[in-house]
Write a protein that holds these residues in place. Structure first.
Motif, PDB file in Angstrom:
ATOM      1  N   ALA A 150       0.818  -1.211   0.000  1.00 34.39           N
ATOM      2  CA  ALA A 150       0.000   0.000   0.000  1.00 34.39           C
ATOM      3  C   ALA A 150       0.850   1.258   0.000  1.00 34.39           C
ATOM      4  CB  ALA A 150      -0.942  -0.002   1.202  1.00 34.39           C
ATOM      5  N   VAL A 151       1.990   1.216   0.673  1.00 33.66           N
ATOM      6  CA  VAL A 151       2.814   2.409   0.795  1.00 33.66           C
ATOM      7  C   VAL A 151       3.714   2.614  -0.418  1.00 33.66           C
ATOM      8  CG1 VAL A 151       4.916   1.505   1.909  1.00 33.66           C
ATOM      9  CG2 VAL A 151       3.995   3.729   2.603  1.00 33.66           C
ATOM     10  N   GLU A 152       3.944   1.561  -1.189  1.00 25.91           N
ATOM     11  CA  GLU A 152       4.958   1.590  -2.254  1.00 25.91           C
ATOM     12  C   GLU A 152       4.743   2.699  -3.287  1.00 25.91           C
ATOM     13  OE1 GLU A 152       8.139   0.389  -4.886  1.00 25.91           O
ATOM     14  OE2 GLU A 152       7.794   0.274  -2.724  1.00 25.91           O
ATOM     15  N   PRO A 153       3.617   2.784  -3.990  1.00 26.72           N
ATOM     16  CA  PRO A 153       3.504   3.843  -4.999  1.00 26.72           C
ATOM     17  C   PRO A 153       3.506   5.256  -4.420  1.00 26.72           C
ATOM     18  CG  PRO A 153       1.983   2.055  -5.490  1.00 26.72           C
ATOM     19  CD  PRO A 153       2.496   1.825  -4.092  1.00 26.72           C
ATOM     20  N   VAL A 154       2.976   5.426  -3.204  1.00 28.74           N
ATOM     21  CA  VAL A 154       2.990   6.749  -2.583  1.00 28.74           C
ATOM     22  C   VAL A 154       4.428   7.195  -2.334  1.00 28.74           C
ATOM     23  CG1 VAL A 154       2.303   8.098  -0.566  1.00 28.74           C
ATOM     24  CG2 VAL A 154       0.734   6.400  -1.520  1.00 28.74           C
TER      25      VAL A 154
ATOM     26  N   ARG B 249       8.646   2.809   3.870  1.00 29.80           N
ATOM     27  CA  ARG B 249       9.113   1.978   2.749  1.00 29.80           C
ATOM     28  C   ARG B 249      10.578   1.603   2.905  1.00 29.80           C
ATOM     29  NH1 ARG B 249      12.060   2.637  -2.229  1.00 29.80           N
ATOM     30  NH2 ARG B 249      11.233   1.234  -3.839  1.00 29.80           N
ATOM     31  N   GLU B 250      11.422   2.597   3.190  1.00 26.89           N
ATOM     32  CA  GLU B 250      12.856   2.328   3.224  1.00 26.89           C
ATOM     33  C   GLU B 250      13.261   1.539   4.459  1.00 26.89           C
ATOM     34  OE1 GLU B 250      14.611   2.477   0.772  1.00 26.89           O
ATOM     35  OE2 GLU B 250      14.388   4.308  -0.410  1.00 26.89           O
ATOM     36  N   HIS B 251      12.475   1.630   5.537  1.00 21.54           N
ATOM     37  CA  HIS B 251      12.787   0.784   6.689  1.00 21.54           C
ATOM     38  C   HIS B 251      12.653  -0.685   6.303  1.00 21.54           C
ATOM     39  CE1 HIS B 251      12.510  -1.191  10.604  1.00 21.54           C
ATOM     40  NE2 HIS B 251      13.254  -0.187  11.026  1.00 21.54           N
ATOM     41  N   ARG B 252      11.566  -1.015   5.601  1.00 25.33           N
ATOM     42  CA  ARG B 252      11.430  -2.406   5.172  1.00 25.33           C
ATOM     43  C   ARG B 252      12.533  -2.788   4.184  1.00 25.33           C
ATOM     44  NH1 ARG B 252       7.347  -6.570   5.033  1.00 25.33           N
ATOM     45  NH2 ARG B 252       8.106  -8.153   3.588  1.00 25.33           N
TER      46      ARG B 252
ATOM     47  N   LEU C 118      -4.442   1.538   5.721  1.00 25.38           N
ATOM     48  CA  LEU C 118      -4.392   0.809   4.458  1.00 25.38           C
ATOM     49  C   LEU C 118      -5.511   1.238   3.514  1.00 25.38           C
ATOM     50  CD1 LEU C 118      -3.506  -2.781   5.719  1.00 25.38           C
ATOM     51  CD2 LEU C 118      -1.984  -1.142   4.595  1.00 25.38           C
ATOM     52  N   ASP C 119      -6.679   1.522   4.046  1.00 24.35           N
ATOM     53  CA  ASP C 119      -7.784   1.964   3.194  1.00 24.35           C
ATOM     54  C   ASP C 119      -7.404   3.222   2.419  1.00 24.35           C
ATOM     55  OD1 ASP C 119      -9.415  -0.112   3.953  1.00 24.35           O
ATOM     56  OD2 ASP C 119     -10.546   1.045   5.444  1.00 24.35           O
ATOM     57  N   HIS C 120      -6.805   4.175   3.099  1.00 25.07           N
ATOM     58  CA  HIS C 120      -6.386   5.413   2.431  1.00 25.07           C
ATOM     59  C   HIS C 120      -5.249   5.144   1.446  1.00 25.07           C
ATOM     60  CE1 HIS C 120      -8.830   8.387   4.510  1.00 25.07           C
ATOM     61  NE2 HIS C 120      -8.553   7.794   5.661  1.00 25.07           N
ATOM     62  N   LEU C 121      -4.218   4.433   1.903  1.00 21.10           N
ATOM     63  CA  LEU C 121      -3.047   4.225   1.062  1.00 21.10           C
ATOM     64  C   LEU C 121      -3.379   3.400  -0.172  1.00 21.10           C
ATOM     65  CD1 LEU C 121      -0.243   3.554   3.699  1.00 21.10           C
ATOM     66  CD2 LEU C 121      -0.622   5.643   2.377  1.00 21.10           C
ATOM     67  N   ASP C 122      -4.206   2.372  -0.029  1.00 21.09           N
ATOM     68  CA  ASP C 122      -4.594   1.580  -1.197  1.00 21.09           C
ATOM     69  C   ASP C 122      -5.278   2.445  -2.243  1.00 21.09           C
ATOM     70  OD1 ASP C 122      -3.589  -0.901  -0.478  1.00 21.09           O
ATOM     71  OD2 ASP C 122      -5.426  -1.542   0.523  1.00 21.09           O
ATOM     72  N   THR C 123      -6.190   3.298  -1.799  1.00 17.30           N
ATOM     73  CA  THR C 123      -6.902   4.171  -2.727  1.00 17.30           C
ATOM     74  C   THR C 123      -5.944   5.134  -3.414  1.00 17.30           C
ATOM     75  OG1 THR C 123      -8.930   4.052  -1.420  1.00 17.30           O
ATOM     76  CG2 THR C 123      -8.719   5.906  -2.919  1.00 17.30           C
ATOM     77  N   TRP C 124      -5.066   5.740  -2.653  1.00 18.71           N
ATOM     78  CA  TRP C 124      -4.123   6.701  -3.231  1.00 18.71           C
ATOM     79  C   TRP C 124      -3.118   6.007  -4.147  1.00 18.71           C
ATOM     80  CZ3 TRP C 124      -2.980   9.796   1.902  1.00 18.71           C
ATOM     81  CH2 TRP C 124      -4.121  10.559   2.212  1.00 18.71           C
ATOM     82  N   SER C 125      -2.650   4.835  -3.756  1.00 17.83           N
ATOM     83  CA  SER C 125      -1.682   4.125  -4.584  1.00 17.83           C
ATOM     84  C   SER C 125      -2.291   3.719  -5.924  1.00 17.83           C
ATOM     85  CB  SER C 125      -1.144   2.895  -3.842  1.00 17.83           C
ATOM     86  OG  SER C 125      -0.271   3.286  -2.808  1.00 17.83           O
ATOM     87  N   GLU C 126      -3.519   3.259  -5.898  1.00 15.85           N
ATOM     88  CA  GLU C 126      -4.175   2.909  -7.160  1.00 15.85           C
ATOM     89  C   GLU C 126      -4.356   4.139  -8.045  1.00 15.85           C
ATOM     90  OE1 GLU C 126      -7.702   0.733  -6.229  1.00 15.85           O
ATOM     91  OE2 GLU C 126      -6.604  -0.863  -5.228  1.00 15.85           O
ATOM     92  N   ALA C 127      -4.634   5.290  -7.430  1.00 19.63           N
ATOM     93  CA  ALA C 127      -4.766   6.522  -8.207  1.00 19.63           C
ATOM     94  C   ALA C 127      -3.432   6.908  -8.840  1.00 19.63           C
ATOM     95  CB  ALA C 127      -5.274   7.649  -7.313  1.00 19.63           C
TER      96      ALA C 127
ATOM     97  N   ILE D  72       4.954  -3.407 -12.731  1.00 22.68           N
ATOM     98  CA  ILE D  72       5.894  -3.580 -11.633  1.00 22.68           C
ATOM     99  C   ILE D  72       5.137  -3.718 -10.319  1.00 22.68           C
ATOM    100  CG2 ILE D  72       7.693  -2.437 -10.285  1.00 22.68           C
ATOM    101  CD1 ILE D  72       8.855  -1.370 -12.853  1.00 22.68           C
ATOM    102  N   ALA D  73       4.107  -2.908 -10.136  1.00 25.68           N
ATOM    103  CA  ALA D  73       3.292  -3.029  -8.928  1.00 25.68           C
ATOM    104  C   ALA D  73       2.669  -4.410  -8.836  1.00 25.68           C
ATOM    105  CB  ALA D  73       2.203  -1.962  -8.911  1.00 25.68           C
ATOM    106  N   GLY D  74       2.245  -4.951  -9.979  1.00 26.40           N
ATOM    107  CA  GLY D  74       1.640  -6.271  -9.973  1.00 26.40           C
ATOM    108  C   GLY D  74       2.613  -7.346  -9.551  1.00 26.40           C
ATOM    109  N   VAL D  75       3.830  -7.290 -10.071  1.00 17.74           N
ATOM    110  CA  VAL D  75       4.850  -8.247  -9.667  1.00 17.74           C
ATOM    111  C   VAL D  75       5.130  -8.115  -8.179  1.00 17.74           C
ATOM    112  CG1 VAL D  75       7.283  -8.858  -9.912  1.00 17.74           C
ATOM    113  CG2 VAL D  75       5.938  -8.344 -11.935  1.00 17.74           C
ATOM    114  N   TYR D  76       5.273  -6.877  -7.745  1.00 15.80           N
ATOM    115  CA  TYR D  76       5.620  -6.630  -6.346  1.00 15.80           C
ATOM    116  C   TYR D  76       4.529  -7.134  -5.416  1.00 15.80           C
ATOM    117  CZ  TYR D  76       7.641  -3.933  -2.484  1.00 15.80           C
ATOM    118  OH  TYR D  76       8.225  -3.556  -1.307  1.00 15.80           O
ATOM    119  N   ASN D  77       3.289  -6.926  -5.792  1.00 13.67           N
ATOM    120  CA  ASN D  77       2.192  -7.322  -4.926  1.00 13.67           C
ATOM    121  C   ASN D  77       2.001  -8.827  -4.883  1.00 13.67           C
ATOM    122  OD1 ASN D  77       1.672  -4.699  -4.287  1.00 13.67           O
ATOM    123  ND2 ASN D  77      -0.128  -4.479  -5.570  1.00 13.67           N
TER     124      ASN D  77
END
Length: 318
Positions: free
Chosen positions: A15-19, A169-172, A269-278, A289-294
């Motif tokens: 969820a955080v990746e594209p943001v 993101r970078e912590h992970r 997650l609800d917010h981040l998923d929506t924003w990431s998809e946008a 790339i997002a698809g592979v990652y997910n």
């Protein structure tokens, strides 16, 4: 870490990746780097521009200081130092640390404002939750996370959102490097395992990190000797389990962030998923790339994105 905990860790990752990482594909960021004298984005697929690597290494690594490429290569982990070191050297001949950090922030913020608006709904609440997670994160062994932390917050609603997301993101990412580095693999080996753990063909992704055919030949030989790959470069059941264990241990290292979020994780997650998809829909992060990652190695913890062939995604080299 139990299955539910692992699912939460990977859902947060996705969820955080594209943001956080849309900055690497945002036209606003590419334009900001070009204005400093870097080359333009070299490849565009599906209308999404890819990073120019000198700008990428210099801008992402600048949180560490105006450091040489050897330090950047060590922190990033999976890139070939023979590519990183000269690219970073050129980058520091083009610009300096404060200038490229400002350009990076400008590009990321401009992209998010374009897609999400100047003041996205509940941006303060989402930033608060991301900061709560990031503030609970252990520092030891996390150079990029710690470097980002040293920068503080930009001081704008969307800029603060982006910085908080980037910290998570970078912590992970740092935790992931820790895990595979102590788990008995090197950079080439973990990339070769990851390709097929993702469901991609052999040698589809590893060249994008600067590794040559000779590097991959030697890596496959080492993996075959350990029973993790077959003679025809196919991952074995043992190899798949080994690579999944790396991810499980990475999930475990992110437990303090999840504990800090507690029952507020689903709201975040609800917010981040929506924003990431946008962001993906707007062409500022690659859907493939997002698809592979997910998809990432088994149970799908992401938002339903699918993958295509590796040749289409990465321009596979033969």
């Amino acid at each position: 870490m139990g299955t539910e905990y692992g699912e939460q860790a990977r859902r947060l990752r996705n969820a955080v990746e594209p943001v956080a990482a849309g900055v690497y594909f945002a036209p606003e960021a590419h334009s900001a780097y070009e204005a400093l004298g870097f080359d333009g984005s070299p490849v565009a697929q599906d209308g999404v521009a890819r990073p120019e690597m000198k700008a990428y290494f210099t801008s992402r690594g600048a949180c560490l200081g105006q450091v040489p490429g050897e330090v950047v290569a060590a922190a990033f982990g999976c890139f070939n130092p023979k590519v990183v070191v000269p690219a970073t050297k050129v980058g520091w001949q083009i610009t300096d640390r404060p200038t490229i950090l400002a350009a990076r922030e400008q590009g990321a913020t401009a992209m998010l404002q374009r897609v999400l608006g100047e003041q996205p709904d509940d941006v303060a609440r989402v930033t608060e939750l991301l900061r709560r997670a990031a503030d609970a994160a252990p520092w030891a062994g996390r150079p990029i996370y710690s470097g980002l932390h040293s920068l503080g917050l930009p001081g704008t609603p969307v800029g603060d959102l982006w910085r908080a997301a980037d910290l998570v993101r970078e912590h992970r990412g740092d935790s992931h490097v820790i895990t595979w580095a102590v788990g008995g693999t090197d950079a080439v080996e973990v990339l070769l395992l990851t390709e097929q753990w993702w469901g991609l063909p052999p040698r589809a992704y590893t060249p994008s990190r600067g590794w040559t055919d000779a590097d991959m030949d030697a890596g496959f030989q080492r993996l075959r000797e350990r029973g993790l790959m077959t003679a025809d470069e196919q991952i074995t059941d043992a190899g798949r389990a080994f690579r999944e264990e790396i991810e499980v241990r990475t999930d475990e290292l992110e437990r303090p962030l999840l504990d800090a979020l507690g029952d507020d994780l689903d709201e975040l997650l609800d917010h981040l998923d929506t924003w990431s998809e946008a962001i993906i829909d707007a062409g500022s992060y690659p859907q493939r790339i997002a698809g592979v990652y997910n998809v990432g190695g088994g149970p799908h913890f992401g938002s339903g994105l699918t993958i295509d062939t590796a040749e289409e995604q990465y321009g596979r080299r033969d």
